[in-house]
Design a protein around this motif. Structure first.
Motif, PDB file in Angstrom:
ATOM      1  N   ALA A   1      58.541  49.082  75.451  1.00  0.00           N
ATOM      2  CA  ALA A   1      58.122  49.646  76.876  1.00  0.00           C
ATOM      3  C   ALA A   1      58.802  49.364  78.162  1.00  0.00           C
ATOM      4  N   GLN A   2      58.879  47.834  78.244  1.00  0.00           N
ATOM      5  CA  GLN A   2      59.680  47.657  79.093  1.00  0.00           C
ATOM      6  C   GLN A   2      60.898  48.305  78.878  1.00  0.00           C
ATOM      7  N   LEU A   3      61.571  48.292  77.313  1.00  0.00           N
ATOM      8  CA  LEU A   3      62.883  48.811  77.669  1.00  0.00           C
ATOM      9  C   LEU A   3      62.931  50.068  78.297  1.00  0.00           C
ATOM     10  N   GLU A   4      61.975  50.899  78.039  1.00  0.00           N
ATOM     11  CA  GLU A   4      62.050  52.476  77.866  1.00  0.00           C
ATOM     12  C   GLU A   4      62.355  52.479  79.175  1.00  0.00           C
ATOM     13  N   LYS A   5      61.355  51.641  80.429  1.00  0.00           N
ATOM     14  CA  LYS A   5      61.524  51.933  81.876  1.00  0.00           C
ATOM     15  C   LYS A   5      62.528  51.490  82.009  1.00  0.00           C
ATOM     16  N   VAL A   6      63.633  50.253  81.624  1.00  0.00           N
ATOM     17  CA  VAL A   6      64.304  50.036  82.818  1.00  0.00           C
ATOM     18  C   VAL A   6      65.760  50.945  81.923  1.00  0.00           C
ATOM     19  N   GLY A   7      65.478  52.311  81.099  1.00  0.00           N
ATOM     20  CA  GLY A   7      66.794  52.956  79.935  1.00  0.00           C
ATOM     21  C   GLY A   7      67.460  52.753  78.914  1.00  0.00           C
ATOM     22  N   LEU A   8      66.932  51.809  78.292  1.00  0.00           N
ATOM     23  CA  LEU A   8      67.341  50.884  77.611  1.00  0.00           C
ATOM     24  C   LEU A   8      66.858  51.455  75.548  1.00  0.00           C
ATOM     25  N   SER A   9      65.618  51.741  75.672  1.00  0.00           N
ATOM     26  CA  SER A   9      65.174  51.571  74.314  1.00  0.00           C
ATOM     27  C   SER A   9      66.255  51.549  73.339  1.00  0.00           C
ATOM     28  N   ASP A  10      67.150  52.731  73.573  1.00  0.00           N
ATOM     29  CA  ASP A  10      68.019  52.676  72.300  1.00  0.00           C
ATOM     30  C   ASP A  10      69.190  51.887  72.304  1.00  0.00           C
TER      31      ASP A  10
END
Ligand code: ADP
Ligand code: MG
Length: 250
Positions: A129-138
């Motif tokens: 969820a935190q990585l999604e927030k900073v745009g880096l889930s990929d």
């Protein structure tokens, strides 16, 4: 708004060098404070004192519900209290400080797993969820060495907010970045500010300070020289020392 950070008569010296002289500041919940000043004025030391990387010599600190008194009583600081205080005070540095041998996801999971004793599945969900927030889930399965500086710094921010801090401290978070990568990090910081995070941001990005910060605090030689609404301090500084410093940015 209630007060989130109380800094009371904080003093810090390194041997004979007095670096912080009687610093007193109140910061409300949700406030974004830009801390500016010339090199060597004590900005980094103040942030380090706030998360106890460098314990102050004297004074009192309160962050959220946690309070610490320094001086004679510092000897009694308990490791458990220190750990709680640090967890509530997220910090992002100029040089990322990611764990190089861990993937991006593991970097973000590490704190919640070890310090917060969160179970692995929960920690993983939180980290994603935190990585999604900073745009880096990929990028979750990549290692830090394969990321750009801007991406590394966004991971560092995700890692800090995964600890659910009460406040976030940024120490020149964009100073080591190539100019074209500064914007992506500032926009993550702006988003965090818009969500109501209480933040102290040491920065040379005056346009960002003017736009995103509520307040600007100008330090020189270990003292707070000027403290006021961001636009007022930047556009119309009152103290000659603030004027001289800001004239370098025009
Ligand atoms: P700024 O972040 O505003 O550039 P710093 O807080 O890094 O300022 O430094 C303030 C002063 O304290 C400087 O003179 C610096 O050399 C000194 N200083 C900082 N950390 C240490 C340390 N660990 N030991 C000795 N002196 C230090
Ligand atoms: Mg510094």
């Amino acid at each position: 708004m209630p007060v989130m950070i109380r800094i009371d008569a904080i003093e810090k010296r390194f041997d004979d060098l007095v670096v912080l002289r009687n610093i007193t500041l109140r910061i409300e919940k949700g406030e974004v404070v830009a801390l500016i000043g010339p090199s060597g004025s004590g900005k980094s030391t103040l942030l380090r004192c706030l998360n106890l990387l460098v314990p102050p010599d004297n004074g009192r600190l309160e962050i959220g519900k946690n309070r610490m008194v320094f001086g004679e009583s510092s000897a009694k600081l308990k490791p458990k209290d220190l750990a709680v205080f640090r967890q509530k005070t997220g910090m992002v540095f100029q040089h990322f400080n990611l764990f190089p041998h861990m993937t991006v996801l593991d970097n973000v999971m590490e704190g919640p797993k070890t310090a917060l004793k969160m179970d692995k599945i929960k920690a993983r969900e939180l980290a994603i969820a935190q990585l999604e927030k900073v745009g880096l889930s990929d990028k979750a399965d990549m290692y830090p060495s394969s990321l750009s500086g801007g991406q590394k710094q966004r991971v560092a921010i995700a890692r800090a907010i995964a600890m659910e801090p009460d406040v976030m401290l940024f120490d020149e978070a964009t100073s080591a970045l190539d100019p074209e990568l500064v914007g992506e990090v500032l926009s993550v910081m702006k988003e965090l500010a818009n969500e109501g995070m209480t933040m102290i941001v040491v920065t040379h990005e005056m346009a960002f300070a003017r736009e995103v910060a509520n307040r600007v605090v100008f330090m020189r030689d270990g003292v707070v020289v000027e403290d006021g609404p961001a636009k007022q301090v930047i556009d119309n500084p009152q103290d000659d020392r603030t004027k001289a410093f800001l004239s370098h940015f025009h």
